[in-house]
Write a protein that holds these residues in place. Structure first.
Motif, PDB file in Angstrom:
ATOM      1  N   ALA A  80       0.835  -1.213   0.000  1.00  0.00           N
ATOM      2  CA  ALA A  80       0.000   0.000   0.000  1.00  0.00           C
ATOM      3  C   ALA A  80       0.865   1.257   0.000  1.00  0.00           C
ATOM      4  N   PHE A  81       1.932   1.245   0.806  1.00  0.00           N
ATOM      5  CA  PHE A  81       2.771   2.437   0.905  1.00  0.00           C
ATOM      6  C   PHE A  81       3.551   2.680  -0.387  1.00  0.00           C
ATOM      7  N   ILE A  95       7.212  11.386  -1.041  1.00  0.00           N
ATOM      8  CA  ILE A  95       6.838  10.893   0.295  1.00  0.00           C
ATOM      9  C   ILE A  95       7.723   9.694   0.640  1.00  0.00           C
ATOM     10  N   ILE A  96       8.532   9.883   1.672  1.00  0.00           N
ATOM     11  CA  ILE A  96       9.571   8.915   2.026  1.00  0.00           C
ATOM     12  C   ILE A  96       9.341   8.393   3.446  1.00  0.00           C
ATOM     13  N   ILE A 141       3.884   4.264   9.832  1.00  0.00           N
ATOM     14  CA  ILE A 141       5.018   4.840   9.099  1.00  0.00           C
ATOM     15  C   ILE A 141       5.113   6.338   9.390  1.00  0.00           C
ATOM     16  N   ASP A 142       6.290   6.793   9.811  1.00  0.00           N
ATOM     17  CA  ASP A 142       6.561   8.224   9.882  1.00  0.00           C
ATOM     18  C   ASP A 142       7.163   8.612   8.533  1.00  0.00           C
ATOM     19  N   VAL A 143       6.682   9.704   7.976  1.00  0.00           N
ATOM     20  CA  VAL A 143       7.135  10.081   6.628  1.00  0.00           C
ATOM     21  C   VAL A 143       7.759  11.472   6.608  1.00  0.00           C
ATOM     22  N   GLU A 168      -7.069   6.789   0.632  1.00  0.00           N
ATOM     23  CA  GLU A 168      -7.325   5.988  -0.580  1.00  0.00           C
ATOM     24  C   GLU A 168      -6.427   4.753  -0.631  1.00  0.00           C
ATOM     25  N   TYR A 169      -5.348   4.788   0.129  1.00  0.00           N
ATOM     26  CA  TYR A 169      -4.408   3.662   0.172  1.00  0.00           C
ATOM     27  C   TYR A 169      -4.498   2.913   1.503  1.00  0.00           C
ATOM     28  N   GLY A 170      -5.445   3.310   2.345  1.00  0.00           N
ATOM     29  CA  GLY A 170      -5.656   2.593   3.611  1.00  0.00           C
ATOM     30  C   GLY A 170      -4.965   3.204   4.816  1.00  0.00           C
TER      31      GLY A 170
END
Ligand SMILES: [Zn+2]
Length: 217
Positions: A80-81, A95-96, A141-143, A168-170
């Motif tokens: 998803a990520f 987006i990392i 996740i920290d981005v 949209e990606y959960g």
């Protein structure tokens, strides 16, 4: 006369119930162990903790294109990520992943470091006690965005994109502003939690926290 008495008793009971609901629960009081650690909807917070030996069984490495180092999350979250980060890139945003799965031991050291350096009150405000961190689930996740600083993610254009599209990606913004009394954590614009598309969409549309969403369910 008898009916009147019953009405008074019911009224008192109602007041007692309302007061009980309004009572603020003290964080880290009456904590309970988590029974569904492998669920996408697992609730980890200052009332619910993971066992010290819990490690997700399906950790996978995020493609280094989308992470700042070797970063691991659960398989479904990785897919998803990577999709999210890929599509953000197509739209011109970076987006990392900066911080993903963290073991109980890692969290213990991190929390103890903050306690030692800044005191317990500060530590509890910015870091979770071991077992109480969502990062141990492999679902968080920290981005960071194009400014390469997760602490200033809110100032990046990537944040604007995430606000609109993460669900949209959960993914959900797990610690929103103004909900600190529910989540137990200060506003963290960089911290996203995978819950699956269906839950994420409801949480996004109704502006809920995960706590409120699960309570309603
Ligand atoms: Zn985080």
């Amino acid at each position: 006369m008898y009916k009147k008495k019953i009405r008074i008793i019911l009224f008192i009971l109602l007041i007692l119930t309302i007061n009980h609901d309004n009572q603020k629960r003290e964080f880290y009081q009456n904590i309970t162990p988590i029974k569904n650690p492998n669920s996408n909807l697992v609730l980890v917070n200052k009332f619910h903790y993971l066992p010290s030996n819990y490690i997700p069984y399906d950790l996978e490495k995020i493609d280094v294109k989308y992470a700042n180092d070797h970063k691991y999350v659960r398989k479904e979250v990785k897919n998803a990520f990577e999709q999210l980060s890929h599509e953000a890139k197509q739209d011109g945003y970076q987006i990392i992943a900066v911080s993903t799965f963290r073991s109980y031991r890692y969290q213990k050291n991190l929390y103890q470091y903050y306690v030692k350096e800044k005191g317990k009150k500060y530590a509890d405000n910015c870091s979770a006690r071991p077992g109480h961190s969502e990062h141990q689930t492999g679902l968080s996740i920290d981005v960071m965005g194009e400014n390469m600083d997760y602490d200033r993610f809110e100032d990046s254009n990537a944040f604007t994109w995430m606000k609109r599209h993460a669900h949209e990606y959960g993914f959900i913004l797990r610690y929103p502003s103004g909900k600190e009394h529910i989540t137990g954590f200060k506003y963290e614009p960089w911290h996203y939690r995978y819950v699956g598309k269906e839950a994420a969409t409801t949480i996004y549309e109704k502006q809920l926290t995960l706590e409120e969403y699960l309570h309603k369910k």
